[in-house]
Enzyme design. Structure first.
Site, short mmCIF file in Angstrom:
data_model
loop_
_atom_site.label_atom_id
_atom_site.label_comp_id
_atom_site.label_asym_id
_atom_site.label_seq_id
_atom_site.Cartn_x
_atom_site.Cartn_y
_atom_site.Cartn_z
N CYS A 92 -11.14 12.28 -11.31
CA CYS A 92 -9.94 12.35 -10.49
C CYS A 92 -9.07 11.11 -10.62
O CYS A 92 -7.99 11.06 -10.04
CB CYS A 92 -10.33 12.57 -9.04
N CYS A 113 -17.48 11.28 -4.69
CA CYS A 113 -16.89 10.14 -3.98
C CYS A 113 -17.99 9.21 -3.46
O CYS A 113 -17.86 7.99 -3.50
CB CYS A 113 -16.04 10.61 -2.80
#
Lengths: 244, 138
Positions: B37, B107
């Protein structure tokens, strides 16, 4: 053009029997006996959908031609009076053909898709980003944060615009590199000269290089979009992949 | 996608945002990124070189809410821990605490990587005062 045939060596399975009349469909998308549309599960991957070899260099005109061909044949409008099963199948097939086309016509998405196919369930190690790139991205982001905190004067605006142009140029260079590696990949896939162990090695190396380039590209894209947001522009105009 | 209350809380009130000078005594810096990302995360610890206890932590994350929350939470957990204890923080701890959905697990992995990188940087720079002093003398 005629319907694309499935590649040779594809094993016959229960799925190759017509869901309606149970006769052999042999990879055709419409049953030769009862002419009912067959579900998209007869395809193994997006390349297979269009009867194209699994390569990165594609004839885009041919791809488009085959896409239009399928779109016409599977269009749900044509099945409005058909049975619910056929309507569902035509809808499913149309959706798959659309996704496959969108993925394959885009050189970047095509590489991402191929990596997924090649690695399958055994995912390779994600590429480590070069530390200097991360540091640079962090610096750009910090400068951007500072710029956002105050009003965007003409000077800052120009600085951010220049920065974005510089990064966009770098992303373009990365995409060039990706095309180079893509060509190497195709040459490897086509060739048969090297010993199989060397080929496996080289395959792995090329996949890793492609992943590395895609990663760098992802960082650049994030920062470019953030710069566009800060400049009050729609970032979409800057993220679209270059079409070839 | 719906974020959990804890993610939203960390996102709206991130703890310990900022940075330490990289070369300051006892400071270890970890800089990591998520290639999927394009997120970038910098996490720093400030260790009391005499006791080996992390006295302070800072982060700067440019990424989605989950990445910010993961690193914010990580800095909270790091404070007061010894360097060895800190090494035991796992991404799954962060997932559980923040109730991250499967698509956001990377994440938390990023946050764990950042912690490890900061600890490694600290150990390399300040690990053993004696060793550092010896290295400086040679």
């Amino acid at each position: 053009m005629t319907e694309a045939k499935r590649g040779e060596g594809v094993t016959r399975s229960a799925r190759d029997l017509c869901w309606n009349c149970q006769s052999e469909v042999g990879g055709e998308y419409f049953c030769p006996q009862c002419v009912k549309v067959q579900p998209a599960s007869v395809w193994s991957d997006y390349f297979d959908v269009f009867g194209l070899p699994r390569k990165l260099g594609l004839d885009l005109e041919e791809l488009q031609r085959r896409f239009y061909d399928w779109s016409r044949k599977f269009h749900p409008d044509l099945f409005q009076r058909a049975t619910p099963e056929e309507q569902a199948i035509s809808l499913e097939n149309s959706a798959l053909v659309n996704t496959a086309y969108r993925t394959l016509r885009d050189p970047i998405a095509r590489v991402e898709y191929l990596i997924g196919l090649e690695e399958g369930a055994v995912k390779g190690i994600p590429p480590k980003a070069p530390l200097d790139l991360l540091e640079e991205m962090l610096l750009v982001q910090e400068a951007l944060e500072g710029a956002k905190a105050s009003a965007l004067d003409a000077q800052t605006q120009k600085r951010l615009t220049d920065e974005r142009a510089r990064l966009a140029e770098r992303r373009r260079a990365e995409e060039e590199r990706l095309l180079d590696v893509s060509r190497e990949w195709d040459a490897l896939v086509e060739g048969s000269s090297a010993a199989s162990r060397d080929r496996d090695d080289l395959r792995r190396k090329l996949l890793d290089r492609m992943k590395g380039i895609l990663a760098v590209r992802a960082y650049l894209t994030t920062v470019i979009n953030d710069l566009s947001d800060a400049l009050g522009e729609d970032s979409q105009t800057h993220v679209s992949h270059r079409r070839h | 996608m719906a974020y959990s209350d804890k993610v939203i809380d960390h996102y709206n009130n991130p703890r310990n945002v900022g940075s330490f000078p990289k070369e300051a005594p006892g400071v270890g810096t970890g800089l990591v990124g998520a290639p999927e990302c394009g997120d970038v995360m910098k996490l720093q610890i400030k260790v009391n070189v005499d006791t080996g206890v992390i006295e302070d932590a800072r982060f700067k994350t440019f990424g989605c809410g989950s990445a910010i929350a993961s690193s914010s939470l990580a800095t909270e957990w790091l404070k007061g821990k010894s360097v060895d204890e800190a090494a035991k923080i796992k991404n799954t701890d962060i997932v559980n605490e923040l109730k991250l959905p499967p698509v956001k697990i990377h994440c938390s992995v990023l946050a764990e990587d950042a912690i490890k990188a900061a600890l490694a940087d600290y150990r390399g720079k300040w690990g053993k005062k004696e060793a550092a002093a010896g290295a400086a003398a040679s």
